[in-house]
Every structure is written in C-alpha cells, then in structure tokens.
Scaffold this motif. Structure first.
Motif, mmCIF file in Angstrom:
data_model
loop_
_atom_site.group_PDB
_atom_site.id
_atom_site.type_symbol
_atom_site.label_atom_id
_atom_site.label_comp_id
_atom_site.label_asym_id
_atom_site.label_seq_id
_atom_site.Cartn_x
_atom_site.Cartn_y
_atom_site.Cartn_z
ATOM 1 N N GLY A 1 -14.483 -10.531 5.753
ATOM 2 C CA GLY A 1 -14.690 -11.156 4.461
ATOM 3 C C GLY A 1 -13.504 -11.979 4.004
ATOM 4 O O GLY A 1 -13.442 -12.379 2.836
ATOM 5 N N GLY A 2 -12.560 -12.227 4.910
ATOM 6 C CA GLY A 2 -11.417 -13.066 4.560
ATOM 7 C C GLY A 2 -10.269 -12.339 3.885
ATOM 8 O O GLY A 2 -9.344 -12.971 3.388
ATOM 9 N N THR A 3 -10.298 -11.011 3.884
ATOM 10 C CA THR A 3 -9.185 -10.228 3.339
ATOM 11 C C THR A 3 -8.269 -9.828 4.474
ATOM 12 O O THR A 3 -8.717 -9.259 5.476
ATOM 13 C CB THR A 3 -9.710 -8.986 2.597
ATOM 14 O OG1 THR A 3 -10.344 -9.408 1.386
ATOM 15 C CG2 THR A 3 -8.591 -8.027 2.252
ATOM 16 N N THR A 4 -6.983 -10.121 4.323
ATOM 17 C CA THR A 4 -6.031 -9.901 5.410
ATOM 18 C C THR A 4 -4.997 -8.822 5.104
ATOM 19 O O THR A 4 -4.170 -8.499 5.958
ATOM 20 C CB THR A 4 -5.299 -11.210 5.750
ATOM 21 O OG1 THR A 4 -4.772 -11.787 4.547
ATOM 22 C CG2 THR A 4 -6.244 -12.202 6.414
ATOM 23 N N THR A 5 -5.055 -8.255 3.910
ATOM 24 C CA THR A 5 -4.173 -7.145 3.540
ATOM 25 C C THR A 5 -4.940 -6.224 2.596
ATOM 26 O O THR A 5 -5.592 -6.694 1.663
ATOM 27 C CB THR A 5 -2.901 -7.629 2.815
ATOM 28 O OG1 THR A 5 -2.227 -8.596 3.626
ATOM 29 C CG2 THR A 5 -1.950 -6.465 2.549
ATOM 30 N N VAL A 6 -4.845 -4.916 2.844
ATOM 31 C CA VAL A 6 -5.442 -3.948 1.919
ATOM 32 C C VAL A 6 -4.372 -2.976 1.436
ATOM 33 O O VAL A 6 -3.440 -2.636 2.164
ATOM 34 C CB VAL A 6 -6.609 -3.157 2.554
ATOM 35 C CG1 VAL A 6 -7.749 -4.084 2.944
ATOM 36 C CG2 VAL A 6 -6.144 -2.343 3.749
ATOM 37 N N PHE A 7 -4.528 -2.560 0.188
ATOM 38 C CA PHE A 7 -3.694 -1.510 -0.393
ATOM 39 C C PHE A 7 -4.581 -0.288 -0.589
ATOM 40 O O PHE A 7 -5.518 -0.319 -1.380
ATOM 41 C CB PHE A 7 -3.138 -1.944 -1.753
ATOM 42 C CG PHE A 7 -1.989 -2.905 -1.686
ATOM 43 C CD1 PHE A 7 -0.770 -2.584 -2.262
ATOM 44 C CD2 PHE A 7 -2.122 -4.138 -1.075
ATOM 45 C CE1 PHE A 7 0.287 -3.471 -2.219
ATOM 46 C CE2 PHE A 7 -1.071 -5.031 -1.022
ATOM 47 C CZ PHE A 7 0.148 -4.694 -1.600
ATOM 48 N N ASP A 8 -4.267 0.782 0.122
ATOM 49 C CA ASP A 8 -5.062 1.989 0.020
ATOM 50 C C ASP A 8 -4.299 3.034 -0.792
ATOM 51 O O ASP A 8 -3.072 2.960 -0.941
ATOM 52 C CB ASP A 8 -5.375 2.534 1.416
ATOM 53 C CG ASP A 8 -6.587 3.433 1.421
ATOM 54 O OD1 ASP A 8 -7.658 2.978 0.994
ATOM 55 O OD2 ASP A 8 -6.469 4.591 1.851
ATOM 56 N N PHE A 9 -5.047 4.015 -1.310
ATOM 57 C CA PHE A 9 -4.433 5.054 -2.132
ATOM 58 C C PHE A 9 -4.207 6.316 -1.308
ATOM 59 O O PHE A 9 -5.128 6.832 -0.676
ATOM 60 C CB PHE A 9 -5.311 5.363 -3.346
ATOM 61 C CG PHE A 9 -5.263 4.272 -4.371
ATOM 62 C CD1 PHE A 9 -4.269 4.251 -5.339
ATOM 63 C CD2 PHE A 9 -6.179 3.237 -4.349
ATOM 64 C CE1 PHE A 9 -4.203 3.233 -6.275
ATOM 65 C CE2 PHE A 9 -6.121 2.208 -5.278
ATOM 66 C CZ PHE A 9 -5.121 2.214 -6.245
ATOM 67 N N ALA A 10 -2.962 6.780 -1.335
ATOM 68 C CA ALA A 10 -2.589 8.011 -0.655
ATOM 69 C C ALA A 10 -2.477 9.112 -1.704
ATOM 70 O O ALA A 10 -1.647 9.028 -2.610
ATOM 71 C CB ALA A 10 -1.264 7.834 0.082
ATOM 72 N N LEU A 11 -3.325 10.131 -1.600
ATOM 73 C CA LEU A 11 -3.386 11.204 -2.594
ATOM 74 C C LEU A 11 -2.320 12.257 -2.314
ATOM 75 O O LEU A 11 -2.307 12.890 -1.251
ATOM 76 C CB LEU A 11 -4.760 11.861 -2.582
ATOM 77 C CG LEU A 11 -5.964 11.004 -2.963
ATOM 78 C CD1 LEU A 11 -7.245 11.806 -2.808
ATOM 79 C CD2 LEU A 11 -5.838 10.518 -4.393
#
Length: 455
Positions: free
Chosen positions: A84-94
């Motif tokens: 979808g054209g996204t090249t960086t993700v920020f995920d949540f670490a619990l």
C-alpha cells in the motif's frame, strides 16, 4: 548509481516538480533533470507521481488482546504495508509487569526482526510505572526509543494509566525529550454504559458505539490536553475521532502548545451508521466510528493543519473471532485493518480534489517522520535520505477487495471501496518490494529505526 527513476512528478509536503531521482546503496544521491548512468537500472515514471513512502505510526501486529492475538504477523502486516505504499511502521510494544522499557522493545524486536519486510520502530506502552521506569526514560531516549504510550482506558485489562501516572510520564517526557501518546477515552463512563446496555439486553454492535459515544472520548481528550498544558509538556493524541476533541486540539495549538493529533482512515470514511449493519461487528474498534459531524470536523482539521498525522491503528482479527461477539458486543475483539489502505485511500481523495497531494504527503509521511524523530532518514525525497519511494499512477482505477489485499486477514472493512489512482511500485531503501499488485520483497529486509526527537 544503482537505480534512476526518470520523468516522474515528485510530490513532497511543500513542493511539486518534475525530476529524475538517482539512488545508490539505498540512499537518494541525486535529484535533477536528465540524470544518466549507464550502469544504473532505469525506471520510466512518465505520467506518474513519485512520492516518499508513507509512515504508519500506529500499528498493532501480533498483539495479544481480547483473548486472542491480532491476525497479522509482523511479516504479513509489513508485507501488506509495502503493497500500500507504506515503507515504515511504528508498532506498539506492551510493557509486561516487572519489565523495563528497553527490555520491552528488545523482546519485541526479537519477534519482529526476522519477519519485517520494511523498516520499523516501536512505541513502548507504559503499563507498570515504577520509579526505576521513570529513571529509565533518559536511557530509552538515548537508545533511540523516544516515544511512549499510555492508555487512559482498558482498566480491567490492566493497561490503564490514571491521571497521576499520566502526569508523571508527561513531566518526565518533557525533561528527557520524549513524546507521550495517549489513547483518550473515559473508562468509568464506558463501564457504566456497557453494564446498562447488557442489563437491557442491548447487545448488538451498535451498542459498542453507544457505550463510548462522542462525549466519552471528548472528555478524555480534554483531560489529557489539560494536564499537558498545565505541565507544558508535549502530547500526541492517537486515533482522534470526535468533533469536540478536535476543537480542543485546535484551541491548544492556537494557544501555542505542542499538541499533536492523529486520526485514521476509518474515521474519515465510515460513520457510526456502520454498526447498524448485519456485519457491524467487523467494524468494532476503539474509539468507534462517530457521527457525520465528527467525520467532517476531522477532514477540516486535516485541511487546517490541526490534524498532524494519519495512521491506521491496524489491529485486525479474523471473521471467526469477530463472531465471538455476534450476540454480545463486549466479546468482539477491538480492531480494524488499514495498513494497506491508508496511503491509497488518502491519495485517492487527493486525486478526487478533496485535499492536495502535498497535504497527503505531509500527514502520511513528512509529519510523522519529524514528530517521531526519524526525519533524518525518512519522510521526504531529499539527497542523503533513505530511498523509500512510491510510484503512483493517478489514472489507475482500483476496487479494494479481500482478494487483492496482502495481509493474513480473511476480510476487509474496505471491501468494494473504489479508488482513483493507486501505487504501482514501492521501494524500501532502494529495493523494489511491490510491483503491479504483487509483493516482491522478503521478510527480514526491514531494519529497526533508532530515533531522536528534535525540539
């Protein structure tokens, strides 16, 4: 050079111009007219737009929640993002009880690193605040983890931060150069309203919305902003979905406070009417979609700059899991998909004339890179930055379906939505990872981003 993208129209947050782009060793090394290198691969982007890759600053991949785990693994989620054209993700670490901030991120990285198809970073969720955790803030910032999250909700799940915790982390963030994100809803009102509807036998997905309508979110938005203003500490509100909260953000920004608001594509397309559908449970997320007045307010906020970023809150569950709540909305796992849809949807709205392409790049790429401290590498097409680039065909017609998405979820809330224009190529640090509807990257390519927020 390794690659030259020729003849495309380059679109950034402030500029639009036609140029060639030269790439070597994953970096942008040249921008100009008629760039030549006989040893480089050449891609002709005539008639297409060349954009910086999107940054999705809010995802929940492989997240334990509601008695299950979100349906997309790190591989599936980052694969879908790339398509979808996204090249960086920020995920949540619990954060688990007794664990530290850096420890939490490292444990998550062990799971993510072998799978990630694009670059990634973490926000650590603070759920067990102790003196030693406050003392660790500076070490975490120095390590490259300058953003944390607190939940003002999910009391029963053990995630909620009360006002005392919120104020402590806001003060320490101000002191150390970190940024606190908040999920703002009022848990006591949600519990009271939920119990009332269950007693009355009102159990459909519509009552998920009714248990946490506009004012339940707005109160918490106002409270979080009040504490941030009182302490003069920066604040980032995730997935803002209501008009009253939008107005409070605008007021704070106009007064000169460092307040950021994020909203999500689902709040810009769907309204609460979706919960009256037979499959309304598939759209259950928190906060829920709100009324048309809130939707219009969010679009206005994007245009005025009071919405700083668009992200997805991507946290999907399989149909069978959503069906747990067919007769009881409290049993529906909360979360929707969007990681593959954010950039295409926003760009389609620009292509239809609702906003400018520059604004889409601003809220989907440039702003999140700057706010979260990776704008030295990401967020724009500039010499020296990573060659995270999307080639977009404004003439391509596209209808979203579960059959042309690339995650592991067995449905999409975006089924049947028609888009005007669509990405045809995605490059992650100069490597082609998506082409003409097919993922062509590989797991393990993505790198962990260490960041520093500049103020």
């Amino acid at each position: 050079m390794d690659l030259i993208i020729k003849n495309g129209v380059v679109i950034m947050a402030r500029d639009t111009y036609k140029a060639d782009i030269g790439i070597k060793n994953g970096k942008i090394v040249s921008i100009g007219k008629e760039i030549e290198d006989n040893e480089a691969e050449v891609i002709d982007a005539e008639g297409k737009y060349v954009l910086p890759g999107a940054i999705d600053a809010h995802t929940h991949l492989e997240m334990p929640f509601g008695g299950t785990i979100s349906a997309d693994s790190y591989e599936a989620g980052t694969r879908a993002a790339a398509c979808g054209g996204t090249t960086t993700v920020f995920d949540f670490a619990l954060q688990q009880k007794g664990h530290g901030i850096i420890q939490t991120a490292k444990e998550r990285d062990e799971l993510c690193a072998p799978q990630a198809c694009i670059d990634y970073a973490f926000h650590v969720v603070i759920s067990d605040l102790r003196p030693e955790i406050l003392d660790e803030f500076q070490d975490a910032v120095d390590y490259g983890l300058p953003s944390f999250k607190v939940y003002m909700v999910y009391k029963k799940e053990g995630l909620m931060a009360d006002d005392g915790v919120l104020c402590q982390v806001l003060e320490k963030a101000k002191e150390t150069g970190a940024l606190i994100s908040v999920h703002a809803e009022n848990p006591d009102l949600i519990d009271i309203r939920t119990e009332k509807y269950l007693r009355e036998g009102k159990t459909s997905a519509w009552y998920h919305y009714m248990s946490r309508p506009e004012f339940v979110e707005a109160e918490a938005d106002k409270r979080a902003i009040h504490w941030a203003k009182s302490l003069n500490a920066p604040l980032y509100i995730v997935h803002l979905a209501n008009k009253e909260g939008m107005e409070e953000v605008k007021k704070a920004k106009d007064e000169g406070y460092e307040i950021y608001a994020e909203t999500c594509p689902q709040y810009l397309y769907f309204t609460n009417e979706i919960y009256k559908r037979e499959d309304g449970r598939n759209f259950v997320c928190s906060p829920p979609m709100k009324g048309k007045e809130s939707l219009d307010s969010l679009w206005k906020g994007i245009k005025t700059g009071d919405i700083s970023t668009i992200a997805t809150d991507h946290c999907p569950f399989q149909t069978s899991e959503k069906d747990w709540g067919k007769d009881d909305f409290t049993k529906i796992p909360n979360g929707c998909m969007g990681i593959e849809n954010m950039y295409p949807y926003m760009l389609s709205e620009a292509n239809k004339g609702r906003i400018s392409f520059n604004k889409v790049v601003e809220v989907c790429s440039t702003n999140p890179a700057k706010i979260f401290g990776c704008d030295d590498q990401k967020g724009s097409i500039v010499i020296g930055k990573d060659a995270d680039i999307v080639i977009y065909d404004p003439k391509k017609e596209f209808i979203i379906s579960k059959h042309n998405m690339h995650s592991d979820v067995d449905y999409t809330i975006w089924e049947g939505v028609k888009l005007k224009g669509y990405p045809v190529m995605t490059f992650s640090r100069g490597k082609l990872v998506f082409k003409d509807g097919e993922f062509v990257g590989k797991p393990g390519w993505g790198k962990f981003l260490k960041r520093k927020i500049k103020r």
